[in-house]
Design a protein around this motif. Sequence first.
Motif, PDB file in Angstrom:
ATOM      1  N   HIS A 192     -19.760  15.777 -11.309  1.00  0.00           N
ATOM      2  CA  HIS A 192     -19.068  14.653 -11.958  1.00  0.00           C
ATOM      3  C   HIS A 192     -18.532  15.014 -13.337  1.00  0.00           C
ATOM      4  CE1 HIS A 192     -20.067  11.720  -8.862  1.00  0.00           C
ATOM      5  NE2 HIS A 192     -21.285  12.233  -8.812  1.00  0.00           N
ATOM      6  N   GLN A 193     -18.577  16.311 -13.658  1.00  0.00           N
ATOM      7  CA  GLN A 193     -18.058  16.831 -14.920  1.00  0.00           C
ATOM      8  C   GLN A 193     -18.659  16.127 -16.131  1.00  0.00           C
ATOM      9  OE1 GLN A 193     -13.778  17.323 -14.942  1.00  0.00           O
ATOM     10  NE2 GLN A 193     -13.748  17.955 -12.798  1.00  0.00           N
ATOM     11  N   GLN A 194     -19.919  15.747 -15.988  1.00  0.00           N
ATOM     12  CA  GLN A 194     -20.663  15.192 -17.110  1.00  0.00           C
ATOM     13  C   GLN A 194     -21.401  16.344 -17.792  1.00  0.00           C
ATOM     14  OE1 GLN A 194     -22.301  11.916 -14.288  1.00  0.00           O
ATOM     15  NE2 GLN A 194     -22.459  11.040 -16.346  1.00  0.00           N
ATOM     16  N   HIS A 195     -20.607  17.154 -18.486  1.00  0.00           N
ATOM     17  CA  HIS A 195     -21.143  18.402 -19.005  1.00  0.00           C
ATOM     18  C   HIS A 195     -22.122  18.178 -20.150  1.00  0.00           C
ATOM     19  CE1 HIS A 195     -17.402  20.619 -17.227  1.00  0.00           C
ATOM     20  NE2 HIS A 195     -18.252  20.205 -16.309  1.00  0.00           N
ATOM     21  N   GLY A 196     -21.951  17.098 -20.885  1.00  0.00           N
ATOM     22  CA  GLY A 196     -22.920  16.780 -21.930  1.00  0.00           C
ATOM     23  C   GLY A 196     -24.273  16.449 -21.339  1.00  0.00           C
ATOM     24  N   ALA A 197     -24.261  15.651 -20.278  1.00  0.00           N
ATOM     25  CA  ALA A 197     -25.516  15.312 -19.605  1.00  0.00           C
ATOM     26  C   ALA A 197     -26.120  16.537 -18.942  1.00  0.00           C
ATOM     27  CB  ALA A 197     -25.271  14.216 -18.568  1.00  0.00           C
ATOM     28  N   LEU A 198     -25.270  17.405 -18.370  1.00  0.00           N
ATOM     29  CA  LEU A 198     -25.752  18.632 -17.757  1.00  0.00           C
ATOM     30  C   LEU A 198     -26.461  19.499 -18.796  1.00  0.00           C
ATOM     31  CD1 LEU A 198     -25.812  20.545 -15.265  1.00  0.00           C
ATOM     32  CD2 LEU A 198     -23.617  21.475 -16.083  1.00  0.00           C
ATOM     33  N   ARG A 199     -25.864  19.635 -19.977  1.00  0.00           N
ATOM     34  CA  ARG A 199     -26.491  20.402 -21.045  1.00  0.00           C
ATOM     35  C   ARG A 199     -27.811  19.765 -21.475  1.00  0.00           C
ATOM     36  NH1 ARG A 199     -27.176  25.165 -22.994  1.00  0.00           N
ATOM     37  NH2 ARG A 199     -24.930  25.569 -22.820  1.00  0.00           N
ATOM     38  N   CYS A 200     -27.824  18.462 -21.543  1.00  0.00           N
ATOM     39  CA  CYS A 200     -29.046  17.753 -21.932  1.00  0.00           C
ATOM     40  C   CYS A 200     -30.161  18.006 -20.924  1.00  0.00           C
ATOM     41  CB  CYS A 200     -28.753  16.264 -22.049  1.00  0.00           C
ATOM     42  SG  CYS A 200     -30.148  15.266 -22.608  1.00  0.00           S
TER      43      CYS A 200
END
Length: 486
Positions: A192-200
């Motif tokens: 879902h290209q939620q890269h901030g959440a992925l990093r978190c």
Amino acid sequence: MTLLDGLTWTNRFADLGPDFFTELPAQGLPDPHWVARSPGCAALLGWPADWAEHAEALAAFSGNATWPGMRPLASVYSGHQFGVWAGQLGDGRALWLGEVSTPGGLQELQLKGGGLTPYSRRGDGRAVLRSSIREFLCSEAMAALGVPTTRALCITGSQLPVRRETVETAAIVTRVAPSFVRFGHFEHFAHHQQHGALRCLFDWFVAHHAPECADADEPPVALLQRVSLQTADLLAHWQAIGFCHGVMNTDNMSMLGLTLDYGPFGFMDAFDPGHICNHSDDRGRYAYARQPAVAFWNLHALAQALMPLMPIATDQEAEASGERLIAAVESFRERFASQMLGHMRAKLGLAGEAPGDQALADDLLKMMAASGADYTITFRRLSRALSEPQALRDQFIDRAALDAWLPRWRERTAPDAEARMLAANPAVVLRNHLAEGAIRAASQGDFSEIERLLKVLSRPFDEPENPADAALPPDWAQSLEVSCSS
């Protein structure tokens, strides 16, 4: 003083925030009762032997109450199912209760079958007694076999009707693990290209479960290699004991290399590399011999999910980053091969290492497949074949081939081969017909067979008091089928 007075709960996953889960209570079972409890899992938690006698225990593990410090929530994840992207999934019938402090560190407790969540899709959020018994017994059996696995603390039951192929009764199994985070958690946010959440999520997981990766030159590569090696170790364990998971979707793959989500699993009876334990797997994607390749495929899916965390400012950097992630996944191949050969050396009682050991093991497996020899019984009888060769020969059709193989094997055996082999080749595994016997009794309100089997399975390398537990399956067992609803 009650059980609750000595418990300390933390909720580190809840610290991630609402993008990662939905907080909600369980839908409790009406008029619940105990079905089974695991003394071994309770000991892992550091709980007293009489923990279930506390009045608050039945209420908590039937979803009717929470203890101080528990914080029920259902997490969101996605994944590939049978090799196809399935989109958003999540804890559709599982609720995370929190982490409890134990002598061995924090352990998460989770209710499976606690009712509807936002991720239930078309399901009802319930687990049935049949599947709960299977998961409970196999979780504890695998632990006793030394296989990395989630654990099972208890089962609670109810007369609440639940419809599957037929109408069954509801149950909840309480699962225990250091973490239930799956490949699919990372896939969800990457897709879902939620890269901030992925990093978190990545930073959170590394901090709590893989701290040694934090200081690596490239933490995503380090974590992926760690998971690849743990997964290789797990698959080698599975193959060595003849275990088929049945539904190795990426959402069922543990980031800690644990056996996760017991559904249509099965231990092989007659050895067949093409054995398919899941009746729903009509194409045989998850057949026994394909399990290592599927794990390798799943690790590539995880590598793709971690790609956004790599330096990719230019096309060249993206290509180089991808190559380093793929190299981390490639570590699976060598690790699996070496671990599998190590297991086979132990099962064959070999002395040291020699170049021909792989061929020796492969030749035995080929003879077993040609004869349809029972996997568990053959290796158990091989353990005593130096002194009792006839019992082993009875497993084979082509006895001349076996007679030609045996001298090659004897030449490689260690002086204490029999003792080594008896410690590596179980007498008892949770065959489907054994589980079915406990299920049929439990459906009539008799839970004693679950307790009896649990005791037998907790000592799998000892000869059981009841020879039938270690015998060939009865003819009626051939009609048993397990599927994704099991």
